[in-house]
Design a protein around this motif. Sequence first.
Motif, mmCIF file in Angstrom:
data_model
loop_
_atom_site.group_PDB
_atom_site.id
_atom_site.type_symbol
_atom_site.label_atom_id
_atom_site.label_comp_id
_atom_site.label_asym_id
_atom_site.label_seq_id
_atom_site.Cartn_x
_atom_site.Cartn_y
_atom_site.Cartn_z
ATOM 1 N N PRO A 9 0.810 -1.223 0.000
ATOM 2 C CA PRO A 9 0.000 0.000 0.000
ATOM 3 C C PRO A 9 0.843 1.272 0.000
ATOM 4 C CG PRO A 9 0.034 -0.949 2.193
ATOM 5 C CD PRO A 9 0.742 -1.923 1.289
ATOM 6 N N VAL A 10 0.246 2.366 -0.497
ATOM 7 C CA VAL A 10 0.945 3.647 -0.555
ATOM 8 C C VAL A 10 1.284 4.183 0.831
ATOM 9 C CG1 VAL A 10 0.043 4.345 -2.807
ATOM 10 C CG2 VAL A 10 -1.210 4.955 -0.743
ATOM 11 N N ASP A 11 0.598 3.707 1.864
ATOM 12 C CA ASP A 11 0.917 4.134 3.235
ATOM 13 C C ASP A 11 2.303 3.674 3.667
ATOM 14 O OD1 ASP A 11 -1.269 5.633 3.849
ATOM 15 O OD2 ASP A 11 -2.269 4.101 5.049
ATOM 16 N N GLY A 12 2.865 2.705 2.952
ATOM 17 C CA GLY A 12 4.199 2.210 3.286
ATOM 18 C C GLY A 12 4.164 1.201 4.411
ATOM 19 N N SER A 13 5.340 0.963 5.002
ATOM 20 C CA SER A 13 5.518 0.011 6.107
ATOM 21 C C SER A 13 5.311 -1.441 5.710
ATOM 22 C CB SER A 13 4.632 0.370 7.303
ATOM 23 O OG SER A 13 5.019 1.622 7.818
ATOM 24 N N THR A 14 5.418 -1.759 4.413
ATOM 25 C CA THR A 14 5.390 -3.154 3.989
ATOM 26 C C THR A 14 6.771 -3.748 4.252
ATOM 27 O OG1 THR A 14 3.775 -2.683 2.247
ATOM 28 C CG2 THR A 14 5.080 -4.705 2.012
ATOM 29 N N HIS A 15 6.810 -4.886 4.939
ATOM 30 C CA HIS A 15 8.064 -5.567 5.241
ATOM 31 C C HIS A 15 8.543 -6.256 3.970
ATOM 32 C CE1 HIS A 15 10.370 -9.071 7.034
ATOM 33 N NE2 HIS A 15 11.067 -8.006 7.353
ATOM 34 N N VAL A 16 9.654 -5.778 3.418
ATOM 35 C CA VAL A 16 10.188 -6.286 2.156
ATOM 36 C C VAL A 16 11.492 -7.028 2.408
ATOM 37 C CG1 VAL A 16 11.185 -5.580 -0.059
ATOM 38 C CG2 VAL A 16 9.112 -4.490 0.769
ATOM 39 N N ILE A 17 11.654 -8.159 1.716
ATOM 40 C CA ILE A 17 12.887 -8.940 1.789
ATOM 41 C C ILE A 17 13.516 -8.971 0.401
ATOM 42 C CG2 ILE A 17 13.868 -11.227 2.204
ATOM 43 C CD1 ILE A 17 11.567 -11.671 4.210
ATOM 44 N N ILE A 18 14.763 -8.547 0.331
ATOM 45 C CA ILE A 18 15.535 -8.610 -0.912
ATOM 46 C C ILE A 18 16.601 -9.677 -0.694
ATOM 47 C CG2 ILE A 18 17.016 -7.367 -2.518
ATOM 48 C CD1 ILE A 18 15.612 -4.779 -1.546
ATOM 49 N N SER A 19 16.542 -10.743 -1.485
ATOM 50 C CA SER A 19 17.465 -11.864 -1.292
ATOM 51 C C SER A 19 18.421 -11.990 -2.468
ATOM 52 C CB SER A 19 16.678 -13.167 -1.110
ATOM 53 O OG SER A 19 15.848 -13.397 -2.227
ATOM 54 N N GLY A 20 19.559 -12.633 -2.217
ATOM 55 C CA GLY A 20 20.527 -12.906 -3.257
ATOM 56 C C GLY A 20 21.491 -11.775 -3.533
#
Length: 168
Positions: A9-20
């Motif tokens: 969502p545009v509100d932000g605070s999404t837990h994102v994982i970047i792997s590799g």
Amino acid sequence: IAIHPISGPVDGSTHVIISGVNLDSLNSNDVPNSVPFCRFGTLEVAANVTHLSGSSSAILECLTPRALSAESVEVGLSLRHPRGGRRVPIALGLSFKYYDNIIVVSSSPNEAPSTGGTIVNIVGSGFIDSPLLTARFSLADHEIEQLNNSNTESYVDVPMTYISSTQA
């Protein structure tokens, strides 16, 4: 290199994982002992880094910043000197799609047996037609007390079927 989830969502605070991510190859001589930041478009946020044992790969975790509008943005990495100053932006070839916030207007019925099988209608806006669409339901207080002994979360995620307003 991969990102999960690919939208939020545009509100932000999404837990994102970047792997590799191979931080060893990215940590250039230009910025020794650099600190990595996740970059969403032009906005940077702090990244927590987990190095995988026996590998030069790492996992970066961050919370998405608030966006001004629903749009796709480039996701990258920035390496910063620990005392400020020099900053090196690095493209990762990833993108993240911001979507409008979901607004729930109503849901019915308000109660259902814990055995499941009840169809719940959720009315609102901002829903996305996706096989990943789920609804999260809280459990009643007495059910939470029963589950607390088993260290189970106090909610359940249920797959949903998207029905547009033209199909309802």
